[in-house]
Design a protein around this motif. Structure first.
Motif, short mmCIF file in Angstrom:
data_model
loop_
_atom_site.label_atom_id
_atom_site.label_comp_id
_atom_site.label_asym_id
_atom_site.label_seq_id
_atom_site.Cartn_x
_atom_site.Cartn_y
_atom_site.Cartn_z
N ILE A 288 0.92 -0.68 -0.06
CA ILE A 288 0.09 -0.34 -0.06
C ILE A 288 0.85 1.63 0.30
O ILE A 288 0.99 1.87 -0.98
CB ILE A 288 -1.13 -0.02 1.41
N THR A 289 2.23 1.51 0.63
CA THR A 289 2.82 2.81 0.85
C THR A 289 3.73 2.32 -0.27
O THR A 289 3.50 3.57 -1.15
CB THR A 289 4.20 2.34 1.76
N ASP A 290 3.79 1.76 -1.03
CA ASP A 290 4.77 1.94 -2.01
C ASP A 290 3.20 1.93 -3.67
O ASP A 290 3.39 2.92 -4.42
CB ASP A 290 4.53 0.14 -3.67
N TYR A 291 2.46 2.25 -3.33
CA TYR A 291 0.86 1.88 -4.49
C TYR A 291 0.34 3.48 -3.97
O TYR A 291 0.10 4.25 -5.33
CB TYR A 291 -0.62 1.29 -4.70
N TRP A 292 0.70 4.13 -3.04
CA TRP A 292 0.28 5.79 -2.39
C TRP A 292 1.29 6.46 -2.85
O TRP A 292 1.22 7.72 -3.67
CB TRP A 292 0.30 6.06 -1.18
N THR A 293 2.48 6.24 -3.15
CA THR A 293 3.70 6.75 -3.82
C THR A 293 3.37 7.52 -4.93
O THR A 293 3.84 7.96 -5.11
CB THR A 293 5.02 6.20 -3.78
N THR A 294 2.37 6.43 -6.11
CA THR A 294 2.35 6.32 -7.32
C THR A 294 1.31 7.98 -7.59
O THR A 294 0.85 8.04 -8.73
CB THR A 294 1.93 5.25 -8.22
N VAL A 295 0.14 7.65 -6.02
CA VAL A 295 -1.30 8.13 -6.72
C VAL A 295 -0.56 9.68 -5.77
O VAL A 295 -1.11 11.28 -5.94
CB VAL A 295 -2.08 7.69 -5.56
N PHE A 296 0.44 9.83 -4.29
CA PHE A 296 -0.09 10.97 -3.68
C PHE A 296 1.60 11.21 -3.89
O PHE A 296 1.65 12.72 -3.14
CB PHE A 296 -0.05 10.90 -2.23
N GLY A 297 2.70 10.52 -4.10
CA GLY A 297 3.96 11.76 -4.91
C GLY A 297 5.02 10.80 -3.79
O GLY A 297 4.89 9.78 -3.19
N PRO A 298 6.08 11.52 -3.82
CA PRO A 298 7.29 10.39 -3.16
C PRO A 298 7.16 10.60 -1.69
O PRO A 298 6.29 11.19 -1.03
CB PRO A 298 8.54 10.97 -3.33
N TYR A 299 7.46 9.16 -1.29
CA TYR A 299 7.52 8.80 0.21
C TYR A 299 8.08 9.78 1.08
O TYR A 299 8.91 10.23 1.09
CB TYR A 299 7.59 7.11 1.00
#
Ligand code: TRP
Ligand code: ZN
Length: 483
Positions: A288-299
């Motif tokens: 999920i963290t990986d996916y959010w980087t594609t939606v919200f930007g870099p972790y």
């Protein structure tokens, strides 16, 4: 699954509401009284001038006692020992700060404990206790960097508020402690400027009995050292963090570490009662963290992950780098919610509690985006379900208007999420998703307001959006459905 939008708070049947005021009355415990001690110089030596006294609150209109004025914290170094059997916590907090005005005295928030000594820049300073305020007397120039060290010990006394969030703060458990501090429970375990508008970096040197694991934010600095039946964990959070996201959750834990497929370091831990959840907690948090980087930007942080403890809180909190789940196996919806907070709430933090929908509305919308991503119903369907099942309360109390005695009310979550869907519907995906990334990039590690979000949405879209935000965030009435 849809129709469970307020999952984090409601999943376990908890009524959402929270008095975030400094009103831990009734919880005035033994440690909260004034503690005159030998090293505390006599009152006659004090120079008290109203003009140079830091205020006892940071200026949040509905939460007047929270935080303090006159300085900014840059770093907290907490060196603490906790003994689960006796529930004794003791040690020191060394705080680097900068005066934002000339000061003769300033306050820290601290609930309970006996303070044995305070130094400012290495010199003993006099201090007083009044309720949850620790007042320290010291003459400081405007702009001066200073270091204050507080030695303290006692039995932590979490904030009890049976009518809303239950207890929060430092909560002793049978094998350690469950530490979840939103909105103002940091003061139940360290002296602080306990308000989200003052972010700072942290390090934690935590000593517990051997066999117990102490988990704080960020990354472990080296291998824990064992000595005389005790073990010391050193953790470092090198990115700015608000006080309510700090944790020192301790107990028996099984731990799994590694890297997500996208290369983000992961730390996952479960209480032995939840050991069968360790791999799913680890895998889902990573994915999920990986996916959010594609939606919200870099972790924004160095680690991701999570902790499942056996304390039956029934809720989760987005503790920075390590969300914590209290007494249940988290499903992917709630993991998606807590990890979305790493961007919305943790990297971008609110300045005032009235903007809480910027945290909870975004995290709720993230749950809908996760369902959409997983093919479990579009965000439009989640919106429609939420709209259809919304209570009168949600329409009566808009999420942009604070309810200080019910801070975490369902409107902040559900209608906040609906507001974002209404925005997405209005400006379209090609503008909405770049807006999310620009929002997180422009304010990375900073503090934000609703006005700034509305401005950016208008700039990004080239549209006048006052009416839309008014209807969804500020008017005590049911807006027309969208989509
Ligand atoms: N922010 C939490 C969430 O994910 C809810 C919450 C508010 C909370 N205060 C808390 C959880 C205190 C634990 C403890 O929605
Ligand atoms: Zn949340």
């Amino acid at each position: 699954m849809r129709g469970r939008q307020v999952v984090s708070l409601l999943a376990a049947g908890l009524t959402v509401a929270c008095s975030a005021s400094n009103s831990a009355t009734g919880a005035d415990n033994a440690g909260g009284r004034e503690v005159p001690i030998a090293s505390n110089p006599p009152a006659a030596a004090r120079s008290v001038s109203a003009a140079t006294a830091g205020t006892t609150g940071i200026g949040d209109p509905y939460f007047p006692g929270d935080g303090n004025g006159g300085y900014d914290v840059t770093h907290y170094a907490l060196a603490l020992a906790y003994e689960p059997r006796s529930k004794h916590l003791g040690g020191s907090a060394t705080i680097d700060a900068k005066a934002t005005q000339e000061l003769s005295q300033f306050n820290l928030d601290l609930h309970g404990f006996t303070v044995s000594a305070v130094t400012v820049n290495g010199r003993p300073a006099q201090f007083e206790r009044h309720g949850d305020e620790l007042t320290i007397f010291s003459d400081l120039r405007d702009g001066a960097a200073f270091k204050v060290a507080v030695a303290y010990a006692g039995t932590p006394d979490p904030v009890q508020n049976s009518s809303n969030l239950g207890s929060y703060g430092f909560i002793p458990t049978t094998d350690g402690a469950f530490v979840t501090c939103e909105p103002n429970g940091a003061k139940t375990w360290f002296p602080s400027n306990d308000h989200p508008s003052d972010k700072a970096t942290f390090d934690f040197t935590l000593t517990v009995p051997e066999g117990v694991t102490a988990i704080a934010n960020g990354e472990l600095a080296g291998t824990p050292q064992t000595k005389d039946g005790k073990i010391t964990f050193v953790w470092r959070e090198s990115n700015p963090m608000v006080t309510y996201l700090a944790t020192m959750t301790t107990g028996k834990f099984q731990v799994r570490t590694g890297d997500s497929p996208g290369g983000i370091p992961v730390y996952a831990a479960t209480d032995p009662r939840f050991s069968k959840s360790l791999n799913s907690l680890y895998d889902q948090s990573a994915r999920i963290t990986d996916y959010w980087t594609t939606v919200f930007g870099p972790y924004p942080f160095k680690y991701t992950g999570g902790v499942v403890d056996d304390f039956a809180a029934g809720y989760a909190l987005e503790n920075q780098t390590k969300p914590i789940y209290g007494g249940f196996e988290p499903d992917e919806g709630i993991i998606a919610h807590e990890l979305a907070h790493q961007w919305f709430g943790n990297s971008l933090s609110i300045n005032r509690w009235k903007d809480l929908w910027l945290n909870e509305g975004f995290a709720t919308y993230a749950e809908w985006l996760w369902s959409e991503h997983r093919g479990n119903g579009t965000a439009q369907q989640s919106f429609e379900d939420a709209y259809a099942s919304a209570t009168d309360e949600i329409w009566k109390y808009p999420p942009g208007v604070t309810r200080p005695n019910d801070l975490f009310n369902a409107s902040v979550y559900v209608r906040g999420g609906m507001a974002l869907h209404a925005l997405r519907t209005e400006i379209g995906d090609t503008k909405f998703f770049p807006l999310l990334k620009k929002w997180t990039a422009d304010h990375r590690y900073g503090n934000v307001t609703t006005e700034q979000f509305i401005d950016l949405a208008e700039k990004t879209s080239g549209e006048q959006l006052d009416d839309l935000f008014d209807a969804w965030l500020f008017k005590p009435a049911k807006p027309a459905s969208v989509g």
